[in-house]
Design a protein around this motif. Structure first.
Motif, PDB file in Angstrom:
ATOM      1  N   ASP A 182       0.970  -1.168   0.085  1.00  0.00           N
ATOM      2  CA  ASP A 182       0.035   0.062   0.081  1.00  0.00           C
ATOM      3  C   ASP A 182       0.914   1.155   0.005  1.00  0.00           C
TER       4      ASP A 182
ATOM      5  N   LEU B  41      -5.963   1.684  -3.786  1.00  0.00           N
ATOM      6  CA  LEU B  41      -6.983   1.802  -2.443  1.00  0.00           C
ATOM      7  C   LEU B  41      -7.756   0.799  -2.671  1.00  0.00           C
TER       8      LEU B  41
ATOM      9  N   ARG C 190     -11.964   7.554  -2.936  1.00  0.00           N
ATOM     10  CA  ARG C 190     -10.507   7.123  -3.046  1.00  0.00           C
ATOM     11  C   ARG C 190      -9.719   7.711  -2.211  1.00  0.00           C
TER      12      ARG C 190
ATOM     13  N   ARG D 138     -10.767   7.446   1.578  1.00  0.00           N
ATOM     14  CA  ARG D 138     -10.592   6.078   2.195  1.00  0.00           C
ATOM     15  C   ARG D 138      -9.053   5.978   2.398  1.00  0.00           C
ATOM     16  N   SER D 139      -8.331   6.720   1.516  1.00  0.00           N
ATOM     17  CA  SER D 139      -6.657   6.602   1.585  1.00  0.00           C
ATOM     18  C   SER D 139      -6.605   7.411   2.763  1.00  0.00           C
TER      19      SER D 139
ATOM     20  N   HIS E   6      -7.420   5.112   5.811  1.00  0.00           N
ATOM     21  CA  HIS E   6      -6.242   4.116   5.982  1.00  0.00           C
ATOM     22  C   HIS E   6      -4.805   4.678   6.388  1.00  0.00           C
TER      23      HIS E   6
END
Length: 998
Positions: A157, A164, A414, A417-418, A421
């Motif tokens: 990642d 993602l 994206r 969410r990134s 994360h």
């Protein structure tokens, strides 16, 4: 020693490579651990490419130190310098995740999991992860293997090998493999149970949608069937034991930490329903009882472990119901309302940083996509994906969403969410809040490729994407067309109008058809239970109708009856003790808080009677502490102790809320309480006592776990604010100070470490996620506020208050009272602060002006934007703040001379001021009436809405429920608001004279 010129050059290079503490980095590079590679420019370049070069370097040094001797250290460093893929992966992880750095330091050989760089290694699936977990035969080894697999996912990642969607899918696949491994451990531990049943594990939520986070609950539903020839009941029991064991294996904390909680609360009836059901039982529930949101949740259902054939059958059986959900009456409005409710429940202090649930957050994308899927997916099967981005792509391909809108939503999702994360990856903690700390923002920004000014760029990009999502969410989610499309398909057949339905309409039920279904379910049949219900229901319906929401009352009664229907005492209690049935009707129809508490502990219905359970009189602090401390002694560990304490708190909060509701509504036997001030005092004192007992139990659990019988330092908790004033509401935080004093012969540093450890553990235990109303400890009134230490010695407090104390601190200390811990130490603290809060000869004029200035500033800065100042109970005109500051100013000025003013309680201090003729009887009554009314409104809002609020609700039904609680008949909410404005306007006139000297 390095020459000064050399040091200067290295220092400059480190700054250029993004180190924020180049001096510390230089020392680490000059240490013996990195001697073989310190001069290699490749290492510095690689560190500079990470999200946090300082963190990466520290993690590398720790990893080298942890190796088994010089040969192993040399192997690691040689491989690191020679192999770019490993270098990028390892340092990338160390620079992005302190938690994985800790894992590598504990398991120093796991770095070798990052060595391979082959095509099959790029996107592993469930089978590859299963091989990685194959040797895990117990919870501890499973956690180690899980982290090792997670290490490889994170490496791909942060290096950009996966995007993602691929990372989220890998995390879901790892969760799948982990659930399978945990189930295998559970089966091996209970082979007889395994032989007796078929158990399927259905992933829900983000795991089911193949889009999991780094740290998230893994939502599941369990389906169980008997093997051939097995008794169904015994098979379900066996499956339940296996499922419970599997959940514990994943959820429990070990020496290696935990993996993630397995959450089965999306199952039928939630936590009140059986953990495992047969397929036919699931089907019956969804056909009859399921709510709209439950069908929405089933969009992501996916079999992942156990008997996959049974799991596939479950999904196939329920799929038709999912795609008929849009035909339900008010379907679109229900989904929209649910999303609004999520936003409304976010604490005001967090809403601007809430990446997931806030406006323009991830949930806005997901809800918009899911609503469009459910409406249009009935006829278009291409939309039936559980993965948000895949479904969004299909919606665009089918023309349901514009291509440009879909691209923008995809891009924003994206990015958000990134961000999520990277935030979670740092500490491997479940959070969706964007941090405030500059260093955190810098690390996150760099990890996402933002390098010029990472923190500023991150905020700019985040706000841009959030605004985009919000705009498109409003556009798609609230389309007028959606409701029309949803109504095209015929709904369920309805009962024809009859006398019973007409009666329900006459009583004010908004949905008589649903009410008829509830009545039929409760009273049909020839059983004894049905006969008792037929006796009770005609009376209960009238009591429900005497509320703002009779439909909710009947629905809640059905839920309680379903939960307790097989309990022999439940219906006997309602039939034989008249007060119990009416009390229950009042409680179930008065709002959300009390029913929600009751649904999590249905046996608390017994409190509504007159029997041996203690009835509706709240219990005192001594009784509560005795019960809680006894429960703590029996508990195994701090977390279990706090779970037990929370159970007591849940029950007692229900008792207090029920007392409040019944006293406010009145019953046929007992009229509503006329003395509203006495009721406010009762609720405030009861909630404060319960909070004090909860803290006492938590403190005892922490001390017992860490030190046995005796802490190395005396320790006390001082209640502040409404807590110290015995005026807490249902949703209030607990304002506290912590004080300690080393025991004789104990080193001060050891005592300080112990005291700080106690505070940290208490806060951690009380912040463990729970469905119960939260109990937040707020220590911001301590010396130096958030910048100061959480706990001080008594001498430190004395020194601070002697030299640095400000007038606002003297004012805050007016509420200081011992609430838990060492009573003698607490009393000495109170004696210490008495001269500050009751200063000799009172306050000087400069101090009075400062207090007035502080209050004016608070009113201008803290009043929420758009709030009506005439209806804001805390900061508004004539509200709580006005009255309390006026009373407190009198206490500061005259407390030294008037003993009656030396109390932490607002109403007692006001009465004492009146007795001392510091204000007239009329003015005192005006202030008291306004304070009591504002407090009642706040309590009403919490009871009605299930969450705290300082203003009247905007929803008409909720506003009517608040009015009913305050004693207003239906249709008179306008009178309620007029009366509130009139009462507080009169109070403000008194405040202007007494406080501001107008």
């Amino acid at each position: 020693m390095t020459a000064p010129g050399r040091r200067s050059s290295t220092f400059t290079r480190l700054l250029r490579h993004g180190f924020t503490d180049p001096s510390a980095a230089e020392r680490l590079l000059e240490g013996t651990e990195l001697a073989p590679v310190r001069s290699d420019p490749v290492l510095l370049d690689a560190l500079g490419a990470t999200a946090d070069p300082d963190l990466a370097l520290i993690g590398l040094v720790r990893l080298v130190e942890a190796q088994d001797g010089p040969p192993a250290q040399r192997e690691l460093l040689d491989t690191l310098i020679a192999a770019k893929p490993l270098r990028d992966r390892l340092l990338g992880v160390l620079g992005a995740s302190a938690a994985l750095g800790d894992h590598l330091a504990r398991h120093p050989h796991d770095w070798q999991a990052l060595v391979t760089y082959e095509a099959r290694d790029l996107h592993p699936g469930v089978q590859e992860f299963e091989r990685g977990l194959a040797d895990a035969t117990d919870p501890v080894s499973l956690r180690v293997a899980y982290r090792r697999c997670l290490l490889s996912i994170a490496a791909r990642d942060v290096c950009g090998t996966t995007d993602l969607a691929q990372t989220a899918a890998e995390l879901a696949d790892l969760a799948t493999a982990t659930l399978r491994a945990a189930l295998a451990v559970a089966r091996a531990a209970a082979p007889d149970d395994a032989a007796l049943c078929r158990l399927a594990v259905i992933a829900m939520g983000k795991c089911g949608g193949h889009e999991l986070n780094y740290v998230s609950d893994v939502d599941v539903i369990f389906v169980g069937e008997g093997t051939e020839g097995a008794d169904e009941g015994k098979a379900v029991q066996a499956a339940t034991r296996l499922a419970s064991h599997m959940m514990r294996i994943c959820s429990e904390t070990t020496v290696e930490g935990s993996i993630w909680p397995v959450d089965a609360n999306l199952r039928p009836e939630g936590r009140n329903g059986p953990l495992v059901r047969t397929l036919s039982s699931h089907l019956a529930y969804y056909q009859r009882w399921a709510k709209t949101w439950e069908f929405q949740a089933l969009l992501k259902a996916r079999p992942v472990a156990g008997d996959l054939d049974l799991g596939e059958e479950y999904v196939a059986t329920l799929a038709p119901l999912v795609w008929q959900a849009a035909e339900r009456e008010n379907f679109v409005a229900d989904v929209q309302k649910m999303r609004r409710r999520v936003v409304e429940n976010i604490p005001a202090a967090e809403i601007e940083r809430e990446l997931k649930l806030g406006p323009g957050g991830l949930r806005d994308v997901e809800f918009a996509v899911q609503l469009l899927q459910l409406v249009h997916g009935r006829a278009d099967t291409t939309l039936r994906s559980g993965t948000t981005l895949d479904a969004l792509k299909a919606l665009a391909a089918g023309g349901y969403v514009g291509r440009a809108d879909a691209v923008q939503l995809d891009d924003a999702y994206r990015f958000l969410r990134s961000m999520e994360h990277r935030i979670q990856l740092f500490r491997l903690r479940r959070t969706h809040l964007v941090p405030r700390d500059e260093a955190d923002l810098r690390r996150i920004g760099r990890s996402l490729g933002l390098r010029a000014d990472p923190a500023v760029e991150l905020n700019r990009e985040w706000k841009r994407h959030t605004a985009m999502v919000r705009r498109l969410h409003e556009k798609l989610f609230y389309r007028p067309l959606l409701d029309a499309v949803a109504q095209l398909a015929p709904g369920e057949s309805r009962l024809s109008p009859d006398a019973a339905r007409e009666r329900l309409v006459a009583l004010g039920y908004a949905d008589p058809a649903a009410a008829m279904r509830h009545l039929e379910a409760l009273a049909s049949g020839v059983s004894r239970k049905a006969a008792i219900q037929r006796t009770l229901l005609p009376v209960l319906l009238g009591w429900f109708a005497d509320s703002a929401d009779p439909d909710a009352g009947l629905l809640n009664f059905r839920k309680v009856s379903d939960a307790l229907g097989k309990t022999p005492w439940y219906l006997r209690l309602l039939r034989d003790e008249g007060a119990a049935a009416e009390n229950l009707a009042r409680v179930l129809s008065a709002g959300r808080l009390a029913p929600d508490l009751l649904m999590r502990a249905p046996e608390a219905v017994a409190l509504l009677g007159d029997g041996e359970s203690g009835g509706l009189e709240p219990r005192g602090r001594v009784q509560l502490e005795q019960e809680i401390l006894a429960a703590v002694r029996r508990a195994d560990g701090g977390e279990q102790a706090v779970t037990v304490v929370r159970g007591v708190r849940r029950r007692e909060l229900f008792r207090i809320a029920a007392t409040d509701i019944v006293a406010s509504y009145g019953t046929e036997e007992t009229p509503a309480v006329a003395d509203q001030g006495a009721l406010v005092d009762l609720v405030g004192g009861a909630v404060s006592d319960l909070t004090a007992a909860t803290l006492a139990g938590t403190l005892r659990a922490v001390v017992r776990d860490g030190w046995g019988d005796t802490l190395p330092t005396r320790f006390a908790v001082i209640g502040m604010g409404r807590f110290g004033g015995h005026e807490l509401g249902y949703g209030s935080d607990a304002d506290v100070l912590f004080v300690h004093e080393p025991r004789e012969g104990v080193d001060e540093q050891e005592a300080a470490r112990a005291a700080n450890a106690v505070v940290s553990e208490m806060r951690r235990l009380l912040q463990i996620p729970s469905a119960d109303p939260p109990l937040l400890i707020d220590a911001d009134l301590r010396p130096e506020g958030k910048s100061g230490p959480l706990v001080r010695t008594l001498k430190s407090y004395e020194a601070y208050y002697r030299r640095w104390s400000l007038v606002w601190e003297s004012q805050a200390l007016l509420r200081a009272e011992v609430v838990a811990g060492d009573a003698d130490l607490g009393s000495r603290f109170v004696e210490l602060v008495d001269p500050l809060r009751y200063p000799a000869e009172g306050l000087g004029e400069e101090a009075v002006r400062e207090i007035r200035r502080l209050k004016a500033r608070m009113e201008s800065e803290r009043m929420p934007r758009g709030a009506d100042p005439t209806l804001h109970t805390k900061l508004g005109r004539g509200g709580l703040s006005d009255v309390e500051w006026t009373v407190q100013l009198m206490q500061l000025r005259h407390g030294w001379a008037e003993p009656g003013l030396r109390t932490t309680r607002t109403r007692q201090a006001l009465a004492a001021a009146r007795a001392a003729e510091l204000l007239s009887t009329e003015d005192a009554a005006t202030l008291d009436e306004a304070w009591v009314l504002a407090t009642r409104v706040r309590n009403a809002v919490m009871l009605v809405r299930g969450r705290a609020g300082d203003t009247f609700p905007s929803d008409g039904r909720e506003l009517a429920a608040v009015g009913r609680y305050l004693g207003y008949d239906p249709g008179h909410v306008g009178d309620m608001l007029d009366d509130y404005r009139r009462t507080t306007r009169r109070a403000r006139a008194v405040v202007d004279e007494l406080f501001y000297g107008a």
